[in-house]
Design an enzyme around this catalytic site. Structure first.
Site, short mmCIF file in Angstrom:
data_model
loop_
_atom_site.label_atom_id
_atom_site.label_comp_id
_atom_site.label_asym_id
_atom_site.label_seq_id
_atom_site.Cartn_x
_atom_site.Cartn_y
_atom_site.Cartn_z
CG HIS A 132 43.21 30.45 48.30
ND1 HIS A 132 42.75 31.29 48.43
CD2 HIS A 132 44.05 30.33 47.87
CE1 HIS A 132 43.05 32.26 47.81
NE2 HIS A 132 43.73 32.04 46.91
CG ASP A 168 48.12 35.31 46.11
OD1 ASP A 168 47.91 34.63 45.57
OD2 ASP A 168 49.73 34.42 46.63
CG HIS A 170 44.66 33.63 42.93
ND1 HIS A 170 46.12 33.46 42.85
CD2 HIS A 170 44.68 33.16 41.85
CE1 HIS A 170 46.46 32.94 41.63
NE2 HIS A 170 45.51 32.54 41.05
CG ASP A 251 49.92 34.59 43.53
OD1 ASP A 251 49.84 35.69 43.45
OD2 ASP A 251 49.24 33.61 42.90
#
Length: 371
Positions: A132, A168, A170, A251
């Site tokens: 990110h 992931d 996200h 995650d």
């Protein structure tokens, strides 16, 4: 391929974003300790991560931002202007004692990995995967973007076909921004729909070089297997990459508190196993993951998968002791037995929602047009 190498560092041991932050938990140390307890990590396969110097970080990050991180570490604080401009000193991206050294070590590990795989090979840097981070600001617990730095290093070696695969929960907004429209880098991301950072929609091809597959809430092993077999692997195979960078965020499993996906760690290991023979160079990174038991088990299993190691049905005492020694302020009630006694989750198959089937079909149809 040569024997896989594991990159780690003691800086992660005891370093925390703060007691109330999702990254208060130990992750990389748990993976190292589990792998050693299992006999999977002999000294000759371990490399200590260097800390990337500012000049190396400038390949992607603005010098003013790197200076702000160093200043925040030196003073233990940021002013209002720095907080607003660089998004450090916030709830998500707090100031903590190693705010520069820790992410610079993760970045140094990924840059070292790019060097190590230059002649071919496999390297695992579980401290990496901070996808990110933006050029001049932090985001989503990520201060630096080591996947971007590693890919830029591989491009600097003269490679022209790199596949970046991100599983992931996200979306990898920092990587997408860095390589928007870059024909030498193909980006493939599966991530939970309507989940922060709310990017990576199905129709977003990042200037023609990206495949984004948002996964519906509660996507299970069956849904991910379909995504792997019909989207990820065909796209990688068609590109014939010279290198693959896999961000293996932990995650997306059922027990993680920051997503609502429902996979087992088998889904991640299947992706690692499928990709590891598809290019002469493979770099595997960590990423998200906010339950200490599931992260440690999943990432240790990634290393086992890369090495072809067998996983016992029940963990030996030394490995169980590692898991029993973990604590978690977010824990409610007792820990399920499998989180302490096994490395492998029970498979979590189930129905595949129609909207996921439609998205996969959309991407298959679009790929046929591209070809």
């Amino acid at each position: 391929m040569s024997t896989p190498l594991f990159i780690g560092s003691e800086i992660y041991r005891g370093s925390s974003y703060g007691p109330q932050h999702p990254l208060a938990i130990p992750r990389v140390p748990t993976v190292i300790d589990l792998c050693r307890a299992m006999g999977w990590l002999p000294r000759e396969q371990y490399r200590t991560s260097p800390r990337a110097k500012p000049a190396a970080l400038h390949a992607f990050h603005a010098p003013t931002y790197i200076e702000a991180l160093q200043r925040a570490e030196a003073t233990g604080a940021v002013d209002a202007e720095t907080r607003k401009r660089h998004q450090i000193g916030t709830l998500s991206n707090p100031v903590f004692p190693e705010i520069f050294r820790r992410p610079a070590t993760a970045a140094g590990g990924s840059l070292l990995a790019a060097e190590l795989i230059a002649p071919g090979g496999v390297v695992y840097n579980p401290g990496g995967g901070t996808h990110h981070g933006m050029a001049d600001r932090a985001g989503g617990f990520c201060y630096l973007n080591d996947p971007v730095l590693a890919i830029k290093a591989l491009l600097g070696q003269g490679l022209s076909r790199i596949a970046y695969v991100d599983i992931d929960a996200h979306h990898c907004d920092g990587v997408a921004a860095a390589f928007h429209g870059e024909p030498r880098v193909m980006m493939i991301s599966t991530h939970e729909e309507k989940r922060w950072p709310f990017t990576g929609t199905l129709d977003d091809d990042a200037g023609g070089n990206a495949i984004n597959l948002p996964l519906p809430r509660a996507t299970n092993d069956s849904g991910f297997a379909m995504a792997l077999e019909r989207v990820i692997l065909p796209a990688v195979q068609a590109q014939r990459p010279e290198a693959i960078v896999l961000q293996c965020g932990a995650d997306a499993v059922t027990e993680d508190p920051l997503s609502r996906l429902a996979m087992s760690n088998n889904a991640h290991w299947a992706c690692v196993a499928a990709l590891k023979g598809m290019a002469p160079r493979l770099l595997v990174l960590g990423g998200g993951g906010y339950n200490p038991w599931t992260v440690g088990r999943l990432w240790a299993g990634v290393w086992a998968t890369l090495n072809g190691a067998d996983m016992p049905d029940r963990l030996p005492g030394a490995a169980r002791a590692v898991l029993e020694g973990l604590g978690w302020t977010r824990r409610r009630g007792e820990r399920p037995d499998h989180l302490l006694n096994t490395m492998r989750d029970a498979p979590r198959p189930g129905p595949i929602p129609d909207d996921l089937r439609r998205r996969v079909q959309f991407l298959e149809d679009r790929r046929r047009v591209w070809v």
